[in-house]
Structure formats: C-alpha cells, structure tokens
Design an enzyme around this catalytic site. Structure first.
Site, PDB file in Angstrom:
ATOM      1  N   GLY A 228       1.576  30.197  19.852  1.00 53.54           N
ATOM      2  CA  GLY A 228       0.445  29.601  20.488  1.00 53.54           C
ATOM      3  C   GLY A 228      -0.949  29.430  19.625  1.00 53.54           C
ATOM      4  N   SER A 229      -2.038  29.791  20.101  1.00 53.45           N
ATOM      5  CA  SER A 229      -3.323  29.459  19.685  1.00 53.45           C
ATOM      6  C   SER A 229      -3.580  30.489  18.632  1.00 53.45           C
ATOM      7  CB  SER A 229      -4.187  29.412  20.689  1.00 53.45           C
ATOM      8  OG  SER A 229      -4.827  30.702  21.087  1.00 53.45           O
ATOM      9  N   GLU A 248       3.448  32.327  15.137  1.00 55.64           N
ATOM     10  CA  GLU A 248       3.567  30.878  14.967  1.00 55.64           C
ATOM     11  C   GLU A 248       2.402  30.238  15.801  1.00 55.64           C
ATOM     12  OE1 GLU A 248       5.533  29.540  12.806  1.00 55.64           O
ATOM     13  OE2 GLU A 248       7.022  30.749  12.494  1.00 55.64           O
ATOM     14  N   CYS A 282       2.981  21.792  18.024  1.00 52.83           N
ATOM     15  CA  CYS A 282       2.124  22.362  16.674  1.00 52.83           C
ATOM     16  C   CYS A 282       1.859  21.691  15.477  1.00 52.83           C
ATOM     17  CB  CYS A 282       2.871  23.600  16.444  1.00 52.83           C
ATOM     18  SG  CYS A 282       2.904  24.929  17.924  1.00 52.83           S
ATOM     19  N   GLU A 376      -7.736  21.916  16.011  1.00 50.41           N
ATOM     20  CA  GLU A 376      -6.411  21.702  16.487  1.00 50.41           C
ATOM     21  C   GLU A 376      -6.627  20.817  17.625  1.00 50.41           C
ATOM     22  OE1 GLU A 376      -2.091  23.325  17.031  1.00 50.41           O
ATOM     23  OE2 GLU A 376      -3.463  24.465  17.954  1.00 50.41           O
TER      24      GLU A 376
END
Length: 475
Positions: A228-229, A248, A282, A376
């Site tokens: 996730g973030s 991740e 991602c 992002e």
C-alpha cells in the site's frame, strides 16, 4: 441484497455492521460487506493461532498439494474470478484475465517452493573450538501472519502473501482492501475446496483504520506483510514493534530512453506501462527521460499511440482503460495535473476526467518538484522530460523518495551496466519498462518504497525463521 460475511475458522460469520460495495465504474451496488470489529479480529487471530500447529507439522508435500489444487481450481474458474476483478476494481476484463493467469502461476511457484525450503551445513571447525562438531540450519514457520492487501491486484498480490505463507507452514489473517473484498472471499472458498485446514486462512473485511491496531499489535501475530501507501506503511512499522514486517509501498517509476534505441520498437510497450489499469500499479511508468536528440519524435509518437487507447466499461472486451478506483482519487489527480499546468507544465494529451474515468494524460515541461513527478500519481498520467547526458538522467531518476523498479532502454551494454550500478532502487529493468514483473523474481524497494522482498522463494525466507543446530560428535 447479497451479503458477504466474514470468513472465520472455515465458516461464514455475520458482523454487526455492513457497508455497501459499489462498482467504481457505474456505482452499481455489488454487495453488502461485513465490517469486522475488534472482537471479530481477535477471534480470527485466535483461530489462526490454533491452526498453526497443524500447518507447522503438515508435511511439505501436503502443503504443496494444497497450493497446486488452488492453482488448478482457480484456472478452472478463471472467467468468474476475472469478472469479479472487473466489477469491484474496475479493471478491464482482458487485463483482469491476465491477472488471474499470473495468480495461477504464483500459486504454482508457491507449491514448488513448499518442497524447497532448505538449510545448510556449517563448517564448525573453521573456528578454534569447533573441532568434532557438526553444524546445520533449517527454516521454521513464524506462526500467525497478518496480510494487508491493496485493491489494484486483488488476486495476485494476495497470492504473493498467501502462497509463501502457506508454503512455509504459517497461518494467515487476511485483511483485503475495502473496495476489493469479493476477491478475498472467493480465494478463501477456493483454499477451503483445495483442502486447507479450517482456521489456517481467516478473512476479515471492514475499515483498515478501525482494525489496524488490533491486527498489528496482537502478541500472537508474528509478522505483518503489507502492500500500500508509504504513509500507511510507516504507521505499520511504528506499531509492529519487534515483529517481522514486509512493506511493499509506493513508487514513481522512472525510465531512461537512450538515443540508440529504435523508437518504433518501444513506443507501444511504454504506453502500456504508463496506462495499464489506469496507472494504478505500484510500478506504473510515471516518468520518462528521453535523450534530447530523439525527444520530439518520441513524444509525438507516444502521444499518437496513447490516442488509440479506448476508455469505457471494464466488462467490454475492447476497453483499454476504465474507471479509477474512486471519485476521491480522480479529484486528487485532477488537482495535481491542474497544479502542474499552473506551474508551467504543458498537456500533450488528456488532462481531464470523463465521469469515473480519468483520460490518459501526457505532460510535457514537467519540473522535478511538481506533485505529478515527485509523488506517486497512481493514475493514468505520465511525464516526458528531455536530458542531455546519461548521468543527468540517472540523477533525475534517483531524485526521488522512492526506489522500487527503474529502467533504461539502451543498446550500449556499458551504459546499461553503468546505469544499473548508479540507480538507487530495488530492481533495475534493462531494455523494458519498469512495470515489468514476473512472479518468481525478487521484488521490493528501497527508501520509501519499503523493504523486504516478494517473489515466492524470497518471501518464504521472509516468512520463516532460521534455526541453527550443532552436535558435538565426541566426548
């Protein structure tokens, strides 16, 4: 209305509250989803702890058989699973089928790795006092693993957590993203059908904010694996204490295009990397650095190719790009693009929304400190930036808080290896886009992209503890 209940100890359990799950594309009601509370989470963890001894003592060939069965069942139910992804995540159906193919392969890899959890012998007599001793290691499962997964690959990223966990003999409490719970319940059903013992997999749905504390801090939990973030990842790391953690997190993947590359050979691939699943990947291609000698031609052809993409219903076989996951995310990326334009960026293509869809967007004249570059985007937005010298481009790629996958196109092997050495990232892709990933390769980041590695073999190592044993052979 169809209500999806919690999956605890092999049975469905109704929760005190539910929430309505809607399609991100057309807002159609899909189901009512149970919202777990703290008591539900504790029950799930207790059940996983009870099932752990069974999983730990299960022979590796039996764990392998279960994972093989999962792959076979999922392959048979591919269309049903892909349709679930399209409905709850808005992923175009062709792309969703590709995800299921990868998920099948991921469980197959996990089945193979269940039989390959090796130790090694240690030469004890390499040190004084080690004479007449044998030393060796083996790996043991950790226990209860909490897996928190995102919406963008609701089957395959879950497989990267469940597959290695079960291969190693752990049990799992799975908390899927609020937008993609149907996939999690589907795979729980598949695992039960495949022969996984009750309690080894628990599925808890509901609010991540409400459930995270008890999920992460319960003393029976031995590891947390999260995708996730970066912001949420930092919170998890702070709360996890001495538990093992795999994070991740985000990225703003960069690509360098050197002037010796035939542009026509790479343009379709670059467009795919930038806009697949509306950029909600991602390692989506977000920043392209193109040598000034080919910058104009590359930008022109890239935009022309991007114009051919079709937006629309995710269930339409011809759709390339569909809805973003929520209106909140559309509003965010729309504000970032508008901010970039106000700061001097030019829109080469797109730049606006069409109801639940954000149009494929190409930005030019982007500066490194703009949100669309340094943060992002997680949206179908890509910037194309010229450079003069290779080292300048490498510096621009590295000028990021993230470091997941980066890439370079070049026919010069020395330049390729120079860049590979200089890049500060978890992965370097040469002569392909940074969005490239196979499910058995090591995958993970540095900096705010997190730490730990996925890729089944490497994840098994992260989900086991190394035990050392030595025997004195004489008295």
């Amino acid at each position: 209305m169809n209500t999806k209940n919690l999956f605890i100890n092999g049975k469905l359990k109704a929760a005190k509250r539910t929430y309505t799950l809607r399609s991100p594309y057309n807002d159609e009601v899909l189901a009512d989803i149970s919202m777990a509370d703290e008591a539900d989470v504790k029950e799930a963890i207790e059940g996983a702890q009870s099932a752990y001894q069974t999983m730990k003592e299960m022979p590796s060939y039996q764990r392998s058989d279960i994972l093989t069965n999962v792959a076979l069942i999922l392959k048979e139910r591919k269309e049903e699973a892909a349709r679930l992804i399209a409905l709850e995540a808005g992923k175009p159906i062709r792309t969703a089928r590709g995800e299921i193919d990868r998920t099948v392969a991921t469980y197959q890899f996990a089945a193979e790795e269940a039989k390959r959890i090796y130790g090694e012998t240690i030469p004890m007599d390499a040190a004084p006092g080690g004479e007449n001793r044998i030393g060796f290691t083996w790996r043991e499962p950790l226990g209860v693993v909490v897996a928190i997964s995102p919406f963008n690959f609701p089957f395959n990223l879950v497989a990267h957590k469940l597959g290695p966990a079960f291969a190693a003999g752990n049990t799992v409490v799975l908390k899927p993203a609020e937008q993609t719970p149907l996939s999690a319940y589907f795979i729980a059903e598949v695992f039960q059908q495949a022969g996984l013992p009750d309690g080894a997999l628990q599925v808890i749905t509901g609010s991540g904010k409400e459930l995270s504390d008890v999920l992460i801090t319960d003393p029976r939990v031995q590891k947390v694996t999260f995708t996730g973030s970066a912001a949420v990842g930092k919170i998890i790391k702070e709360k996890a204490g001495l538990r093992k953690v795999t994070l991740e997190l985000g990225s703003n993947s960069g690509l360098i295009v050197e002037p010796d590359i035939p542009i026509d050979k790479i343009i379709p691939r670059c467009v795919e990397g930038a806009f697949a699943f509306a950029g909600q990947v991602c390692i989506s291609l977000q920043r392209i650095y193109v040598h000034e000698a080919i910058y104009d031609e590359f930008s022109k052809r890239f935009i022309e190719q991007a114009k051919t993409l079709k937006t629309g219903d995710p269930l339409d076989e011809t759709t390339d790009i569909s809805a973003m996951i929520s209106s909140r995310e559309i509003e965010r990326i729309e504000s970032w693009v508008n901010e970039a334009v106000q700061q001097g960026a030019k829109v080469g293509l797109g730049g606006s929304r069409n109801e639940s869809i954000f149009e494929p967007t190409v930005l030019l004249d982007v500066k490194e400190d703009m949100s669309v570059s340094c943060q992002e985007t997680f949206a179908p937005v890509v910037s194309i930036v010229p450079y003069k010298e290779l080292d300048d481009a490498i510096d621009m790629v590295n000028n990021s808080v993230y470091g997941l996958n980066v890439a370079i196109y070049t026919q010069n092997i020395m330049n390729a290896m120079h860049a590979a050495r200089k890049f500060h990232s978890g992965g370097v892709i040469i002569n392909d886009i940074p969005t490239f990933r196979l499910d058995h390769m090591p995958y993970g980041g540095v900096k705010e992209s997190g730490y730990g590695r996925e890729g089944i073999k490497y994840a098994v190592e992260e989900m086991t503890e190394l035990k050392f044993v030595t025997i004195k052979t004489t008295f």
